[in-house]
Scaffold this motif. Sequence first.
Motif, PDB file in Angstrom:
ATOM      1  N   GLN A  94       0.826  -1.210   0.000  1.00 24.08           N
ATOM      2  CA  GLN A  94       0.000   0.000   0.000  1.00 24.08           C
ATOM      3  C   GLN A  94       0.861   1.260   0.000  1.00 24.08           C
ATOM      4  O   GLN A  94       0.532   2.242  -0.670  1.00 24.08           O
ATOM      5  CB  GLN A  94      -0.945  -0.001   1.210  1.00 24.08           C
ATOM      6  CG  GLN A  94      -2.001  -1.070   1.143  1.00 24.08           C
ATOM      7  CD  GLN A  94      -2.855  -0.940  -0.104  1.00 24.08           C
ATOM      8  OE1 GLN A  94      -3.367   0.123  -0.416  1.00 24.08           O
ATOM      9  NE2 GLN A  94      -2.991  -2.034  -0.840  1.00 24.08           N
ATOM     10  N   TYR A  95       1.953   1.246   0.733  1.00 21.82           N
ATOM     11  CA  TYR A  95       2.861   2.395   0.786  1.00 21.82           C
ATOM     12  C   TYR A  95       3.438   2.670  -0.600  1.00 21.82           C
ATOM     13  O   TYR A  95       3.447   3.814  -1.067  1.00 21.82           O
ATOM     14  CB  TYR A  95       3.995   2.115   1.781  1.00 21.82           C
ATOM     15  CG  TYR A  95       4.847   3.320   2.089  1.00 21.82           C
ATOM     16  CD1 TYR A  95       4.555   4.117   3.181  1.00 21.82           C
ATOM     17  CD2 TYR A  95       5.942   3.648   1.305  1.00 21.82           C
ATOM     18  CE1 TYR A  95       5.336   5.225   3.486  1.00 21.82           C
ATOM     19  CE2 TYR A  95       6.724   4.755   1.591  1.00 21.82           C
ATOM     20  CZ  TYR A  95       6.415   5.539   2.687  1.00 21.82           C
ATOM     21  OH  TYR A  95       7.183   6.641   2.970  1.00 21.82           O
ATOM     22  N   ARG A  96       3.899   1.610  -1.268  1.00 21.62           N
ATOM     23  CA  ARG A  96       4.492   1.797  -2.586  1.00 21.62           C
ATOM     24  C   ARG A  96       3.455   2.171  -3.641  1.00 21.62           C
ATOM     25  O   ARG A  96       3.761   2.888  -4.590  1.00 21.62           O
ATOM     26  CB  ARG A  96       5.302   0.570  -2.987  1.00 21.62           C
ATOM     27  CG  ARG A  96       6.584   0.443  -2.154  1.00 21.62           C
ATOM     28  CD  ARG A  96       7.489  -0.716  -2.529  1.00 21.62           C
ATOM     29  NE  ARG A  96       6.849  -2.009  -2.416  1.00 21.62           N
ATOM     30  CZ  ARG A  96       6.421  -2.747  -3.440  1.00 21.62           C
ATOM     31  NH1 ARG A  96       6.578  -2.321  -4.678  1.00 21.62           N
ATOM     32  NH2 ARG A  96       5.842  -3.911  -3.236  1.00 21.62           N
ATOM     33  N   LEU A  97       2.205   1.711  -3.468  1.00 18.72           N
ATOM     34  CA  LEU A  97       1.137   2.162  -4.371  1.00 18.72           C
ATOM     35  C   LEU A  97       0.906   3.666  -4.212  1.00 18.72           C
ATOM     36  O   LEU A  97       0.754   4.392  -5.202  1.00 18.72           O
ATOM     37  CB  LEU A  97      -0.165   1.402  -4.102  1.00 18.72           C
ATOM     38  CG  LEU A  97      -0.247  -0.008  -4.683  1.00 18.72           C
ATOM     39  CD1 LEU A  97      -1.399  -0.776  -4.067  1.00 18.72           C
ATOM     40  CD2 LEU A  97      -0.382   0.059  -6.206  1.00 18.72           C
ATOM     41  N   ARG A  98       0.888   4.144  -2.974  1.00 18.50           N
ATOM     42  CA  ARG A  98       0.741   5.585  -2.724  1.00 18.50           C
ATOM     43  C   ARG A  98       1.955   6.346  -3.239  1.00 18.50           C
ATOM     44  O   ARG A  98       1.831   7.445  -3.775  1.00 18.50           O
ATOM     45  CB  ARG A  98       0.532   5.862  -1.248  1.00 18.50           C
ATOM     46  CG  ARG A  98      -0.834   5.459  -0.760  1.00 18.50           C
ATOM     47  CD  ARG A  98      -1.061   5.890   0.659  1.00 18.50           C
ATOM     48  NE  ARG A  98      -2.398   5.493   1.084  1.00 18.50           N
ATOM     49  CZ  ARG A  98      -2.957   5.897   2.201  1.00 18.50           C
ATOM     50  NH1 ARG A  98      -2.311   6.690   3.033  1.00 18.50           N
ATOM     51  NH2 ARG A  98      -4.170   5.495   2.515  1.00 18.50           N
ATOM     52  N   LYS A  99       3.123   5.763  -3.062  1.00 13.96           N
ATOM     53  CA  LYS A  99       4.366   6.391  -3.518  1.00 13.96           C
ATOM     54  C   LYS A  99       4.350   6.552  -5.042  1.00 13.96           C
ATOM     55  O   LYS A  99       4.838   7.546  -5.565  1.00 13.96           O
ATOM     56  CB  LYS A  99       5.556   5.532  -3.068  1.00 13.96           C
ATOM     57  CG  LYS A  99       6.884   6.141  -3.339  1.00 13.96           C
ATOM     58  CD  LYS A  99       7.172   7.237  -2.350  1.00 13.96           C
ATOM     59  CE  LYS A  99       8.559   7.749  -2.569  1.00 13.96           C
ATOM     60  NZ  LYS A  99       8.650   9.182  -2.578  1.00 13.96           N
ATOM     61  N   ALA A 100       3.771   5.598  -5.748  1.00 19.49           N
ATOM     62  CA  ALA A 100       3.675   5.680  -7.204  1.00 19.49           C
ATOM     63  C   ALA A 100       2.820   6.871  -7.638  1.00 19.49           C
ATOM     64  O   ALA A 100       3.070   7.485  -8.670  1.00 19.49           O
ATOM     65  CB  ALA A 100       3.100   4.384  -7.774  1.00 19.49           C
ATOM     66  N   LYS A 101       1.823   7.218  -6.824  1.00 14.72           N
ATOM     67  CA  LYS A 101       0.963   8.365  -7.138  1.00 14.72           C
ATOM     68  C   LYS A 101       1.610   9.687  -6.769  1.00 14.72           C
ATOM     69  O   LYS A 101       1.261  10.724  -7.308  1.00 14.72           O
ATOM     70  CB  LYS A 101      -0.384   8.225  -6.422  1.00 14.72           C
ATOM     71  CG  LYS A 101      -1.215   7.089  -6.965  1.00 14.72           C
ATOM     72  CD  LYS A 101      -2.529   6.990  -6.236  1.00 14.72           C
ATOM     73  CE  LYS A 101      -3.332   5.825  -6.773  1.00 14.72           C
ATOM     74  NZ  LYS A 101      -4.578   5.650  -6.055  1.00 14.72           N
ATOM     75  N   ASP A 102       2.538   9.642  -5.812  1.00 13.64           N
ATOM     76  CA  ASP A 102       3.221  10.858  -5.358  1.00 13.64           C
ATOM     77  C   ASP A 102       4.721  10.582  -5.216  1.00 13.64           C
ATOM     78  O   ASP A 102       5.239  10.482  -4.108  1.00 13.64           O
ATOM     79  CB  ASP A 102       2.633  11.325  -4.029  1.00 13.64           C
ATOM     80  CG  ASP A 102       3.227  12.645  -3.550  1.00 13.64           C
ATOM     81  OD1 ASP A 102       3.904  13.333  -4.345  1.00 13.64           O
ATOM     82  OD2 ASP A 102       3.025  12.978  -2.368  1.00 13.64           O
ATOM     83  N   PRO A 103       5.433  10.449  -6.351  1.00 13.49           N
ATOM     84  CA  PRO A 103       6.842  10.069  -6.292  1.00 13.49           C
ATOM     85  C   PRO A 103       7.744  11.087  -5.607  1.00 13.49           C
ATOM     86  O   PRO A 103       8.850  10.748  -5.192  1.00 13.49           O
ATOM     87  CB  PRO A 103       7.246   9.885  -7.750  1.00 13.49           C
ATOM     88  CG  PRO A 103       6.107  10.282  -8.581  1.00 13.49           C
ATOM     89  CD  PRO A 103       4.935  10.567  -7.704  1.00 13.49           C
ATOM     90  N   ALA A 104       7.300  12.306  -5.455  1.00 10.98           N
ATOM     91  CA  ALA A 104       8.130  13.330  -4.805  1.00 10.98           C
ATOM     92  C   ALA A 104       8.127  13.186  -3.283  1.00 10.98           C
ATOM     93  O   ALA A 104       8.977  13.750  -2.601  1.00 10.98           O
ATOM     94  CB  ALA A 104       7.645  14.720  -5.197  1.00 10.98           C
ATOM     95  N   SER A 105       7.186  12.414  -2.745  1.00  9.48           N
ATOM     96  CA  SER A 105       7.117  12.249  -1.290  1.00  9.48           C
ATOM     97  C   SER A 105       8.316  11.447  -0.793  1.00  9.48           C
ATOM     98  O   SER A 105       8.939  10.696  -1.529  1.00  9.48           O
ATOM     99  CB  SER A 105       5.811  11.563  -0.894  1.00  9.48           C
ATOM    100  OG  SER A 105       5.757  10.258  -1.436  1.00  9.48           O
TER     101      SER A 105
END
Length: 114
Positions: A94-105
């Motif tokens: 889930q973390y990496r799925l969110r990271k894919a949507k916001d790569p700058a985070s």
Amino acid sequence: MQGVFIDLAILLDNYPTTRSNRLILQDGHLSVEPCKPETKITSIEVWTDAFVVFMSIYCSQHTHRFMELLKYLQTIRLAPKRSSSHGWKIYDEQYRLRKAKDPASTWSMIDTEL
């Protein structure tokens, strides 16, 4: 800019295995069949192997993220020590799925919503 979610298990396809062949006895005949490499993340050790491959690829383009990824690696590896469930695996996906949507985070912050 959108990122891409990577299933870490695909990084294990070419990862060396200790067993390269297995013996099969079928209908009275013995044959040798190649073993398929690990393609599922079943433990924190296998996840770590895959994540290190991911880190090496990712950091070739994002060198400034290396320390963040090390912190993330430490966070995920600590989780199974605190709980016997596979919650660490679900959190990671889930973390990496969110990271894919916001790569700058940043990779180094724990997502308390997950």
